[in-house]
Design an enzyme around this catalytic site. Structure first.
Site, PDB file in Angstrom:
ATOM      1  N   SER A 124       0.734  -1.474   0.275  1.00  7.93           N
ATOM      2  CA  SER A 124       0.214   0.125   0.004  1.00  7.93           C
ATOM      3  C   SER A 124       0.883   0.970   0.142  1.00  7.93           C
ATOM      4  CB  SER A 124      -0.766  -0.012   1.460  1.00  7.93           C
ATOM      5  OG  SER A 124      -1.529   1.234   1.385  1.00  7.93           O
ATOM      6  N   PRO A 156      -8.481  -0.993  -4.553  1.00  8.67           N
ATOM      7  CA  PRO A 156      -8.265   0.060  -4.013  1.00  8.67           C
ATOM      8  C   PRO A 156      -8.847   0.656  -2.597  1.00  8.67           C
ATOM      9  CG  PRO A 156      -9.568   0.281  -5.359  1.00  8.67           C
ATOM     10  CD  PRO A 156      -9.489  -1.111  -5.469  1.00  8.67           C
ATOM     11  N   GLY A 157      -8.489   1.335  -1.861  1.00  6.03           N
ATOM     12  CA  GLY A 157      -8.510   2.053  -0.922  1.00  6.03           C
ATOM     13  C   GLY A 157      -8.157   3.707  -1.159  1.00  6.03           C
ATOM     14  N   ARG A 158      -6.520   4.177  -0.537  1.00  3.60           N
ATOM     15  CA  ARG A 158      -5.770   5.099  -0.872  1.00  3.60           C
ATOM     16  C   ARG A 158      -6.227   6.065  -1.575  1.00  3.60           C
ATOM     17  NH1 ARG A 158      -1.672   5.963   1.907  1.00  3.60           N
ATOM     18  NH2 ARG A 158      -1.168   3.695   2.557  1.00  3.60           N
ATOM     19  N   CYS A 188      -0.939  12.829  26.423  1.00  2.00           N
ATOM     20  CA  CYS A 188      -0.643  13.253  27.381  1.00  2.00           C
ATOM     21  C   CYS A 188       0.667  12.781  26.738  1.00  2.00           C
ATOM     22  CB  CYS A 188      -1.055  12.840  28.869  1.00  2.00           C
ATOM     23  SG  CYS A 188      -0.841  10.957  29.534  1.00  2.00           S
ATOM     24  N   ASP A 189       1.076  12.003  25.580  1.00  4.14           N
ATOM     25  CA  ASP A 189       2.025  11.055  25.631  1.00  4.14           C
ATOM     26  C   ASP A 189       3.240  11.559  24.132  1.00  4.14           C
ATOM     27  OD1 ASP A 189       3.783   9.179  24.655  1.00  4.14           O
ATOM     28  OD2 ASP A 189       2.528   7.821  24.165  1.00  4.14           O
ATOM     29  N   TYR A 245      -6.999   5.306   6.467  1.00  2.82           N
ATOM     30  CA  TYR A 245      -6.056   4.938   7.797  1.00  2.82           C
ATOM     31  C   TYR A 245      -5.865   6.295   8.214  1.00  2.82           C
ATOM     32  CZ  TYR A 245      -5.877   1.246   3.751  1.00  2.82           C
ATOM     33  OH  TYR A 245      -5.948   0.533   3.136  1.00  2.82           O
TER      34      TYR A 245
END
EC number: 4.1.1.17
Length: 431
Positions: A226, A298-300, A376-377, A405
């Site tokens: 991908s 196809p996705g994106r 907070c990360d 995604y």
């Protein structure tokens, strides 16, 4: 037409809606009995539309939001049909399952690639029939196979003997596509080869296993990976698929009729180079298969450029020349694509609070800036050393090309609920 609100609705989520704007069809489905509003715009008016959304928000409602440009989806489908007219898209639902987006794709003839029972149920809930679904997951839970048999999803992929045994036990009428591993992943951002696909030496044994189980192997599938994959990767994969067709014929199996060339397509330059390469390879290796059905996943290609994300600046810190900003979406939300999809995001300022007369801060001095997400990360850092004009709390940052995604893989970490982010619909016409 810009700014006019057009309300469109349908009998069910997959209906092709009859409203038109300037002769172009606008499709947006009724969802759970509710109509959706579509705002027609010129292509350069998307920013004004986003400003109007922000202006209408209450003082304490500065939540992030998406804008889905249905006009972009129409344009992308036209590009697909022009470049690959004989290849039927099965949109990869995992990429972005936004309801109106799926309805638009369905109305334009797309079928759907689902990888789980939940995705199948979601697609079916939009009025899409099960014969328009490929269960494109080579390793499925038995419960999902039982469900597929029950509701009539009758095409799936496999790349192991154990998968054959599960399908033989629970869904013996299901047609199979043998998933093969391409020789190269084409430098894809997200390679698939390490996890899925039969090796060359496994192909004949897997065909024999399916044959012994009296299952129908209708064809071959592959996925080169991908995102920004080298179009040459399709050439080797299509050649390898032809060899599988020949092996099946030598084993006395029924003639294969389906080739699934997977995904990996990205709109723009990659697609304009990949499409001719795919067509050439198909002509070279499958010219003697006039009845071959060719599909893709196809996705994106359809999702990435159709969505724009708007976020609010909720905090600021200045350390000399360095400007640091906190926004209300981040790596645990929509920007998870930076980690998992290896995406590079870009941001545009929208100074709705501090500089309404110059929203994009054109001509303003820029500074090295860091943009943090809200959690907070410390890992939750969206941009580093990124040039931005000086902005203030309650200004906005706009992120284009945020459809692939993103929200689909977000979490609720620290109580920031990615799934609650609202999507507004627009239809932008090309200038």
């Amino acid at each position: 037409m810009a700014g006019q609100t057009v309300i469109v609705s349908g009998l069910n989520p997959a209906a092709i809606l009859q409203s038109t704007i300037g002769g172009a069809p606008v499709a947006a489905a009724a969802e759970n009995g509710h109509t959706r509003k579509v705002v027609p715009l010129s292509k350069d008016a998307l920013q004004d539309f986003m400003v109007s959304i922000i202006t209408q928000k209450l003082q304490d409602d500065k939540q992030p939001f998406y804008v889905l440009d249905l006009g972009e989806v129409v344009s992308l489908m036209e590009q697909w049909n022009s470049a690959l007219p004989n290849i039927r898209p099965f949109y990869a639902v995992k990429c972005n399952p936004e309801p109106s987006f799926l309805s638009m794709l369905s109305a334009m003839g797309s079928n759907f690639d689902c990888a789980s029972r939940a995705e199948i149920e979601y697609v079916l809930s939009h009025g899409i029939s099960p014969d328009r679904i490929v269960f494109a997951n080579p390793c499925k839970p038995e419960s999902d196979i039982i469900f597929a048999e029950k509701i009539g999803v009758n095409l799936t992929t496999y790349d192991s003997e154990d998968e054959v045994y599960k399908i033989r036990k629970h869904h013996p009428k299901c047609e199979l596509l043998l998933r093969i591993k391409p020789m190269t992943d084409g430098n894809a951002r997200c390679p698939m080869g390490p996890k899925y696909g039969a090796l060359p030496e496994e192909i004949e044994p897997l065909l024999r296993t399916a044959q012994a189980a009296r299952l129908t192997v209708s064809g071959v599938s592959f996925h080169i990976g991908s995102g920004d994959a080298d179009s040459n990767a399709y050439l080797g994969a299509i050649a390898a698929a032809k060899q599988v067709f020949e092996t099946a014929a030598q084993l006395g199996m029924p003639k294969m009729t389906v080739l699934d060339i997977g995904g990996g397509f990205t709109s723009g330059h990659q697609f304009t180079t990949a499409a001719p390469a795919v067509k050439s390879a198909l002509e070279t290796h499958f010219h003697d298969f006039p009845e071959l059905t060719i599909i893709a996943e196809p996705g994106r290609f359809f999702a990435e450029t159709a969505f724009t994300l708007a976020t609010t600046i909720i905090g600021k810190r200045v350390r000399g020349e360095l400007k640091e900003y906190w926004i209300n979406d981040g790596l645990y939300g929509s920007m998870n694509c930076v980690l998992y999809d290896h995406a590079t995001v870009t941001a545009t300022p929208l100074a709705c609070m501090s500089n309404r007369n110059n929203l994009n801060c054109g001509g303003s001095k820029t500074f090295p800036s860091t943009v943090f997400g809200p959690t907070c990360d410390a890992l939750d850092t969206v941009l580093r050393d990124y040039q931005l004009p000086e902005l203030q709390v309650n200004d906005w940052l706009i992120f284009p090309n945020m459809g692939a995604y993103t929200k689909a893989a977000g979490s609720n970490f620290n109580g920031f609920n990615t799934s609650a982010i609202v999507t507004h619909l627009a239809y932008a016409y090309p200038n």
